[in-house]
Design an enzyme around this catalytic site. Sequence first.
Site, PDB file in Angstrom:
ATOM      1  N   LYS A  85       1.325  -2.042  -5.842  1.00  0.00           N
ATOM      2  CA  LYS A  85       0.023  -1.600  -5.327  1.00  0.00           C
ATOM      3  C   LYS A  85      -0.967  -1.581  -6.491  1.00  0.00           C
ATOM      4  O   LYS A  85      -0.711  -0.949  -7.522  1.00  0.00           O
ATOM      5  CB  LYS A  85       0.191  -0.197  -4.749  1.00  0.00           C
ATOM      6  CG  LYS A  85      -0.762   0.140  -3.643  1.00  0.00           C
ATOM      7  CD  LYS A  85      -0.315   1.449  -3.021  1.00  0.00           C
ATOM      8  CE  LYS A  85      -1.247   1.958  -1.993  1.00  0.00           C
ATOM      9  NZ  LYS A  85      -0.945   3.331  -1.624  1.00  0.00           N
TER      10      LYS A  85
HETATM   11  C1  E4P Z   1      -2.622   4.428   1.170  1.00  0.00           C
HETATM   12  O1  E4P Z   1      -1.755   3.685   0.808  1.00  0.00           O
HETATM   13  C2  E4P Z   1      -2.901   5.754   0.621  1.00  0.00           C
HETATM   14  O2  E4P Z   1      -1.711   6.239   0.057  1.00  0.00           O
HETATM   15  C3  E4P Z   1      -3.309   6.775   1.645  1.00  0.00           C
HETATM   16  O3  E4P Z   1      -3.290   6.261   2.947  1.00  0.00           O
HETATM   17  C4  E4P Z   1      -4.478   7.598   1.270  1.00  0.00           C
HETATM   18  O4  E4P Z   1      -4.721   8.530   2.284  1.00  0.00           O
HETATM   19  P1  E4P Z   1      -5.642   9.822   2.085  1.00  0.00           P
HETATM   20  O5  E4P Z   1      -7.060   9.411   2.195  1.00  0.00           O
HETATM   21  O6  E4P Z   1      -5.236  10.725   3.221  1.00  0.00           O
HETATM   22  O7  E4P Z   1      -5.296  10.400   0.733  1.00  0.00           O
END
Ligand code: E4P
Length: 214
Positions: A85
């Site tokens: 990522k």
């Molecule tokens: C995506 O891969 C992120 O880990 C995640 O969906 C972020 O979500 P949040 O906005 O609830 O922190």
Amino acid sequence: MKFFLDSANLKEIKEASDLGLLDGVTTNPSLVAKENKQKDFKSTIKQICKIAKGPVSAEVISTDFESMKKEALILSKIDKNVVIKLPMTIDGIKATKFLSKKKIPVNVTLIFSASQALIAAKAGAAYVSPFVGRLDDISSNGMNLISEISDIFINYGFATEILVASIRNPIHIVDSARLGADVATLPFKVLLQLFKHPLTDIGLDNFLKDWNKK
Ligand code: E4P
């Protein structure tokens, strides 16, 4: 539509897997830090990969191209299912191109506009992660972004999958599914909410009451 769990909590990941609904997992530095106080990133990812039998996104914490590359190559050796990522930055996109050429799958995260998704797809990302909840939080419309990205990817036949992230409720999932998004990554709480309807509970209660009447 594939369901990934957005969590680094092993118990939740095991429960989702036992439900038969786990197609993969996404993590981020905040989620791993919450679960592993020693911040042993590699060991957390390794343990997740033992439970989840699909793609597991592991995010780099470096911000420059060279360090991202090095970190990504280490993370990708943890398990064959690891997806790297990378943040939607200039260095992140350079690293996406580099890793994709080496057939290492990349999930470009922190996508907040269609132009960012287009750039990530052109760089060869396996997934783009548009954050719908965080857009809704600032009075923008997260689902419009999914629709725009979907149109663009269809127009040009990109193989990049739309991984809807920052999901806050079941409506986000239903709307994403209607728009044809490939993946939704869900917090465990939202996964459980998908099962619930008050009329199901009332209906079942009434059936059992009738059955047990003397
Ligand atoms: C995506 O891969 C992120 O880990 C995640 O969906 C972020 O979500 P949040 O906005 O609830 O922190």
